[in-house]
Every structure is written in C-alpha cells, then in structure tokens.
Design a protein around this motif. Structure first.
Motif: not given
Ligand SMILES: N[C@@H](CCC(=O)N[C@@H](CS)C(=O)NCC(=O)O)C(=O)O
Length: 218
Positions: A61-76
């Motif tokens: 969770v980064d402020g309003d952003v919530r992500l799963n999937q480690s590769l996508t998180i690292i891309d973000y």
C-alpha cells in the motif's frame, strides 16, 4: 510513519522479493505480518481478503495505491521511485531480465507455493516425502535451465554486473531450495551469484531471519 506498507510474511518468497526491492531503493516502509500458517492462515481472514481476494501476500500500500503481485509491485516501484532501476533501460537487457525473472517467479515458484503443497497433502493424500520430492523436482527443473541461461548472461550478478529483478527473484528461490535441502552442487553459477548477493545490505536486511515476525526455530 512511512506511507509505504508491506503486508507480507517472513518466509514468503514473493514478499522477500519486494523487501529486497524496497531496500535497494532505500525506501522506508512499515511491515504488517500476515501469518500464513497460524490458525489455518491469516491470508484467509475477512480482513486480508478485503485487501487481496486472492488470499496471497505480498500486498503493497502506497498512499491510495494498493497492489498485489510482487513483479507488478516492483514494476510500480521502478516507475514511482526510479533512483535505482531493477529493470534495465537498455531494451535487450530489459527483456532478458524480465524473461529470467519470470522463469523463477512464474515457472518455478507457483508450483511450490503453500496452498499447492497443502492441496497435495490434504486433498491428494501425498505423504511428506512425496511433497518434498515434488518441491525439489520443480526447483531442479527450473534451476537446471536457469543455470544454462546464466552461463551467457551473468557477470557479477545474474545479468551483467548490475543488480536486477532476476537477482531479486533468485535469492528468495535459493533460500527456499536450501530450506527443502535441494543440492545446489549442479548450479555453480547460481551459487556464486547468490553468495555475492546475500552479502549486500539490501538483501541481508530483507532476509527472512531478519524480519520482525521471524520465528527462527520453525
Ligand atoms: N505471484 C504472486 C505469488 C504470491 C504468493 O504465492 N504468495 C504466497 C507466499 S510466497 C502466499 O501468500 N501463500 C499463501 C497460501 O498459499 O495460502 C506474487 O508474485 O506476488
């Protein structure tokens, strides 16, 4: 308080990848532990399902952003915090890095995930020995081809002399392999690169045994 929050578990290799990436980028973050085993697994709780209906860690969770999937998180993280890039800008290297990272994160890791192992033992009556054989088999198949690919790709690290997403995926996978007593002897390049990487402070601080929720005796 840091605006970055990582929901993970000390032994989760996907969360371990994200911890390494956050550390390499020197980003401050708070950790919320989701115990994957206790009481049948907190990933199945209503609270966690509200965060990720897949019932898997990590979630960032980064402020309003919530992500799963480690590769996508690292891309973000690469897009949002480009001080250190884990996917190279150079096109040729970029796609090599992505493919090798997926060889580990997409082709090896999911076969050995907790819920797959639980399905084998709890629904298909696999013994502990069969479960371990399954686990080792898929790591050995994956590492054998990875070793061949790294023969031409590696330098100090998996791809050349710069740490990339492949290294971020490799170290947690080797941690798992060693935990399940896979012999690393057939993979000298994987061993050599891993030995260098685990000495890097970002990798060391991300190691499972150095996490606040680590239970070193289990
Ligand atoms: N493809 C996902 C995999 C996530 C995943 O498999 N997480 C595991 C821990 S490494 C998990 O939460 N397992 C819980 C379970 O199997 O019940 C990612 O890269 O984030």
């Amino acid at each position: 308080m840091s605006k970055l929050t990582l929901y993970g578990y000390w032994r989760s290799s996907a969360a371990y990848r994200v911890r390494i990436a956050l550390n390499l980028k020197q980003l401050a973050y708070q950790q919320k532990s989701v115990h994957l085993v206790k009481g049948g697994g907190e990933q199945h709780s209503a609270d966690f399902q509200a965060l990720n209906p897949s019932e898997l860690v990590p979630v960032l969770v980064d402020g309003d952003v919530r992500l799963n999937q480690s590769l996508t998180i690292i891309d973000y993280l690469d897009e949002q915090y480009p001080n250190v890039l884990l996917t190279p800008v150079d096109k040729e290297r970029r796609y090599l890095v992505k493919a090798l990272a997926q060889d580990i994160a997409v082709d090896i890791h999911p076969l050995n995930n907790l819920r797959v192992l639980q399905f084998l033992t709890q629904h298909l009556d696999a013994s502990d020995a069969v479960k371990k054989e399954w686990y080792r088999h898929w790591i050995e198949v994956g590492f054998a081809s990875l070793e061949k690919k790294l023969a031409t790709a590696h330098g100090l690290y998996c791809v050349g002399d710069e740490i990339s997403l492949v290294d971020v995926c490799l170290v947690p996978q080797v941690y798992n392999a060693e935990r399940f007593e896979v012999s690393m002897e057939p993979y000298p390049i994987i061993q050599k690169v891993t030995r260098s990487l685990i000495q890097h402070p970002a990798f060391e601080q991300a190691a499972p045994e150095n996490q606040p929720d680590a239970v070193v005796s289990t």
